[in-house]
Each structure stands twice: as structure tokens, then as C-alpha cells.
Scaffold this active site. Structure first.
Site, PDB file in Angstrom:
ATOM      1  NE  ARG A 120      -3.792  -2.331   1.785  1.00 36.00           N
ATOM      2  CZ  ARG A 120      -4.991  -2.507   2.252  1.00 36.00           C
ATOM      3  NH1 ARG A 120      -5.544  -1.569   2.984  1.00 36.00           N
ATOM      4  NH2 ARG A 120      -5.664  -3.616   1.993  1.00 36.00           N
ATOM      5  CD  GLU A 180      -1.878   3.130   3.933  1.00 36.75           C
ATOM      6  OE1 GLU A 180      -2.391   4.259   4.047  1.00 36.75           O
ATOM      7  OE2 GLU A 180      -2.497   2.073   4.095  1.00 36.75           O
ATOM      8  NE  ARG A 196      -3.178   4.240  13.839  1.00 32.74           N
ATOM      9  CZ  ARG A 196      -4.189   4.480  13.015  1.00 32.74           C
ATOM     10  NH1 ARG A 196      -4.798   3.491  12.412  1.00 32.74           N
ATOM     11  NH2 ARG A 196      -4.605   5.705  12.805  1.00 32.74           N
ATOM     12  CG  HIS A 197      -0.865   3.202   8.361  1.00 33.18           C
ATOM     13  ND1 HIS A 197      -1.282   4.076   9.315  1.00 33.18           N
ATOM     14  CD2 HIS A 197      -1.974   2.734   7.744  1.00 33.18           C
ATOM     15  CE1 HIS A 197      -2.617   4.153   9.279  1.00 33.18           C
ATOM     16  NE2 HIS A 197      -3.047   3.340   8.344  1.00 33.18           N
ATOM     17  CD  GLU A 252      -9.597  -1.156  10.074  1.00 35.13           C
ATOM     18  OE1 GLU A 252      -9.995   0.015   9.912  1.00 35.13           O
ATOM     19  OE2 GLU A 252      -9.224  -1.896   9.136  1.00 35.13           O
ATOM     20  CB  SER A 300     -11.731  -4.380   6.829  1.00 38.77           C
ATOM     21  OG  SER A 300     -11.518  -3.140   7.373  1.00 38.77           O
ATOM     22  NE  ARG A 321      -2.866  -1.427  11.301  1.00 36.95           N
ATOM     23  CZ  ARG A 321      -3.748  -0.562  10.850  1.00 36.95           C
ATOM     24  NH1 ARG A 321      -5.031  -0.701  11.157  1.00 36.95           N
ATOM     25  NH2 ARG A 321      -3.368   0.438  10.101  1.00 36.95           N
TER      26      ARG A 321
END
Ligand code: ATP
Ligand code: AMO
Length: 434
Positions: free
Chosen positions: A211, A213, A219-220, A357, A360, A408
Site C-alpha cells: 500500500r 500510504e 501502525r502503517h 483497527e 475489515s 497489527r
């Protein structure tokens, strides 16, 4: 190496050859001790200078810290030794000398910055507590695999080089594939769904996702490990049950099989396996509870995504793992099915740890016409996804699934401050090597 004995297996009364790193040398004058470290622990090697061959003593005691050596000798009980046994060497061989200047101190006596540690992961992982994180990470993946297998799932591996993204166009890493534009995959989403429509029915994958990001947070990651599930004839409630079972089984496995690692991390006392069912709150209830905490400057309204501070406030309020269900359909991706009796609501769900989180998921849109509409509503051209959509014309059962962030999970289970602690060689904005 033939005839090598791990330090943890060196029993009094035996003559063994141990191999490992020089952890420490303590020279007390007439007697000196070399502590040798291997993957299983440490052993004290005793040098009685007057009683031993000078050359042997010199070889052992001149070895620089972190050099690789082997030592052969008798193992005896010794209550004063750190592990209760010691080895009196007949021979010592230096196999690979280490520089006397090291970029970080593997004994952990001197702290190092995270960037220095990540640049020198080999040395960093010589520390017991860092080794423990990765032993636990391996146990987490083993336990997750076992639980999925018990739940009749087949492990799959899907392509990481793909023609299209699924999780929002801005977060893709483009690459060139024989002159054509391609991307690193953000999620096995479409492939796992295609397999739910095959005779495999129930599948899982533990693999990398990529990703782009832009932001730098604790946390990424730009390359993360996703633990994915997809099951035919499942609805979102059943997918939540599977997610909950996997997370609980992982905690149970760590509790059962990783006590020494938890101890190395100073967590043996406080580590707790989640008990009872994870509460399931609706999105509406979630925003009401966040607003009631008064932690946010602006009140959340229906349709807002939950900001990080909102997640924190709710996490503190709930105080355990929980699900958020009944999300507004408009903020969930095209592949998530709307609820039958209320199109405003989706079947999408998130599983939260009080800190962030974790998961998902949702029930998927399996009806061809609705799926095509969903692509268009999200500004995607359904023709680009022909390889996927056409399978929905050949008998696609209702199905549901989820993606669970592997790092995570490790991070929250161990209370690590930074997700980078849970990856050997993290990829972030600043870091492309090692
Ligand atoms: P020498 O025995 O040649 O006179 P020394 O006086 O330096 O040498 P000791 O008095 O035997 O050695 O021990 C020095 C220190 O090392 C003491 O504090 C002792 O408790 C400790 N010690 C001795 N043998 C061991 C051992 N096998 N394991 C751990 N500690 C030890
Ligand atoms: P989502 O995008 O929410 O869903 O990702 C699922 C989980 O993966 C983890 N995660 C990350 N972890 C670290 N760094 C990142 N950059 C990162 N991005 C995601 C999170 C997140 O909850 N296809 C859907 C899943 C599904 O519906 O099956 C998806 O990818 O823990």
C-alpha cells in the site's frame, strides 16, 4: 553442523560441542568465563588459567564479542553458573571473528535507536527480547493456520503483481510489467472471492499486501502481511465468528507455547487471553459513544469515517476487542453487500483492538448486476475487472470474508509501540533497504 549440541540440550555428565556467539567474557584473574549464546539460550564456558593449555585459554579469551566460536568439553553442574551448568573446554575454535566495534550492542546494555536497529537487524535479533517477538510472530501464524484448517479452509497463494487495484486508486504502487502498467497487489480480495466460487469454497491466505500510504504512522506499513479469509455460503455474522475464533486461538497458542518468550519481553505476568464474546456495536452506537466521550473537537455525524482519536476514545471506553457493524454503505468498498432490508447500511464490519483497527470484512455482493452497479458507483470501470465479474455469471454463491493485519495482531498482542517492531525488514516512506 554434525555433532553440534544446542546449549539448552547440554546435560551434565556429557561431553559436547556447542556453537554460537561470544556473548560476554568475564575475566576474574585466575578464572575467566566466556558466555556462549545460541538460538536456544546461553552456556558458561570456564577457563581456569593455571590448569589449562595457554593456547586454549588465549583463543577463548581473545575472541572478540559476537565472534562465532565452537567449544568442545565436559558439561558439569555448577550452581553459580547462569544456567546451572558450565562447560570446561578441551578445544575452542573461532569460526568467524567479529569486529571489535559493533554498530549496536546485542547484549542490550546500550540502547539503540530503532533506525540503527533496523539497519542492523542481524545484530538486533541477537537480543533475547527481539528474538522473542519473531518467535511469537511465527507461533501466531502457525496457530492461525491451524485454526483455519480446523475450520475447513484451504490455504491459497494469489498473485502479487496485478493489473488492477481494489482498495482505492491512490494507494497503489505502479510497476512496469513487460512494457505494460501493472501494480503491486493491495489485497487478495478479488482472487480469494474467485476461490470462494470454486469448489475450494473456504480459503485463507497469509501473504504480503502493498500500500502506497503516504503518511508515516506507528501502525502503517507500505508492505504488510494480510491474514485473509473467504468462505462460500457464509454471511457477515459467520465471517465475524471466524475472525474472532482466529484471534482468540492465536492468543491461546501464545499463552500455551510462548511463556519463555513472554518472559523475555517482560509480559509473562500481564499477558491475558481474551475471554467471552467480543461485543458487536453498530456504527451508529459507535459514533454515539465516541461523541459521548467528549474527546473529539467536532461531533461525528452519520457517514463519517472514524478518525484515529475516535477509535482511541471508543477503545478506551470498550476496553476489549470488539466489532463495529452496520456501517454506512457509502463508505464501504464496492464488493461489500448492502443489507437486504436497508440499502443505506452495509454488511461490512471491522474488528477493533482498543488501540486500533485489526480486521475489515463483510458479506460480498455476489449478484452480477448489483456488482456492476457497485463498480460504477465507485468510479471504477467494470470492464477492467472482467476476469472477476464474469465468474459471477457462472454460479457464484453468497460468500463473506475478512482481512486481518498480521503485524497489527502481533503489535497489539504484545503491546509494541511501533508496528516496525513486528517486521524484520519494514518498508516505510524512508526505508527501502535492508
Ligand atoms: P583461582 O581459583 O585460580 O584462585 P579466582 O580466585 O579468580 O581464581 P575464584 O575465587 O574461584 O577464582 O572465583 C572468583 C569468582 O568467580 C568468585 O566470585 C566465585 O564465586 C566465582 N566463580 C568461581 N567459579 C565459578 C563458576 N564455576 N561459576 C560461576 N562463578 C564462579
Ligand atoms: P483493509 O484495507 O481494511 O481491508 O485491510 C485489512 C487489514 O489489514 C491491515 N492493514 C495494514 N496494516 C499495516 N499497514 C497497512 N498499510 C495496512 N493496511 C491494512 C489492517 C486492516 O484492518 N480487502 C479488505 C479485507 C476484506 O474485506 O476481506 C481489505 O483489504 O489490520
Amino acid at each position: 553442523m554434525q555433532n553440534r549440541t544446542y546449549t539448552a540440550d547440554a546435560e551434565p555428565g556429557e561431553t559436547v560441542t556447542v556453537a554460537g556467539w561470544v556473548h560476554e567474557i568475564r575475566d576474574l584473574g585466575g578464572i575467566a568465563f566466556l558466555i556462549l549464546r545460541d538460538t536456544t539460550g546461553k552456556i558458561q564456558i570456564k577457563f581456569e588459567k593455571d590448569e589449562m593449555d595457554d593456547e586454549l585459554v588465549e583463543t577463548g579469551l581473545n575472541a572478540a564479542r559476537e565472534s562465532v566460536i565452537t567449544a568442545t568439553g565436559a558439561v558439569d553442574e555448577e550452581p553459580r553458573a547462569p544456567t546451572g551448568v558450565e562447560l570446561t573446554p578441551d578445544s575452542v575454535e573461532v569460526i568467524a571473528e567479529a569486529d571489535t566495534e559493533l554498530p549496536l550492542d546485542p547484549s542490550g546494555k546500550v540502547d539503540a535507536e530503532i533506525s540503527t536497529r533496523l539497519d542492523n537487524r542481524t545484530l538486533d535479533l541477537r537480543k533475547e527480547e527481539v528474538q522473542a517477538i519473531f518467535e511469537i510472530r511465527a507461533e501466531i501464524q502457525r496457530a492461525a493456520r491451524e485454526t483455519f484448517r480446523d475450520l475447513m479452509c484451504t490455504e491459497i497463494t494469489t498473485p502479487k503483481i496485478v493489473a488492477t487495484g481494489t482498495e482505492g486508486g491512490t494507494e497503489l504502487f505502479p510497476i512496469t510489467y513487460f512494457g505494460e502498467e501493472a501494480f503491486m497487489n493491495q489485497s487478495p480480495q478479488l482472487f480469494k472471492q474467485l476461490m470462494a466460487g470454486s469448489n475450494l469454497e473456504r480459503v485463507f491466505e497469509i501473504g504480503p499486501i502493498f500500500r502506497a500510504e503516504e503518511h508515516n504512522t506507528p501502525r502503517h506499513l507500505n508492505e504488510a502481511t494480510s491474514i485473509d479469509f473467504e468462505g462460500a455460503f457464509c454471511d457477515h455474522h459467520e465471517a465475524m465468528d471466524v475472525a474472532e475464533a482466529v484471534v482468540k486461538s492465536v492468543y491461546e497458542a501464545v499463552d500455551e507455547n510462548c511463556q519463555s518468550e513472554l518472559e523475555a519481553l517482560g509480559l509473562a505476568e500481564e499477558f491475558e487471553v481474551p475471554e467471552g464474546d467480543f461485543p458487536r456495536l453498530s456504527y451508529e452506537e459507535a459514533i454515539e459513544r465516541i461523541n459521548a466521550t467528549g474527546e473529539l473537537d467536532e461531533q461525528l455525524v452519520w457517514g463519517d469515517d472514524l478518525p484515529t482519536e475516535g477509535e482511541h476514545a471508543l477503545g478506551q471506553d470498550v476496553g476489549e476487542h470488539y466489532f463495529i457493524t452496520d456501517w454506512p454503505a457509502e463508505i464501504k468498498p464496492f464488493y461489500i453487500m448492502d443489507q437486504e432490508d436497508d440499502e443505506q447500511l452495509s454488511t461490512g464490519f471491522d474488528m477493533m483492538h482498543p488501540r486500533m483497527e485489526l480486521v475489515s470484512g463483510g458479506q460480498r455482493e455476489h449478484r452480477y448486476d448489483n456488482l456492476i452497479e457497485g463498480f460504477e458507483a465507485q468510479g471504477l470501470n467494470p470492464e477492467d475487472f472482467d476476469y472477476y465479474t464474469k465468474m459471477f455469471k457462472y454460479g457464484m454463491p453468497p460468500h463473506a470474508g475478512f482481512g486481518l493485519g498480521g503485524e497489527r495482531l502481533v503489535m497489539t498482542l504484545l503491546g509494541l509501540d511501533n508496528i516496525r517492531e513486528a517486521v524484520l525488514f519494514p518498508r516505510d516512506r524512508q526505508r527501502l533497504s535492508p
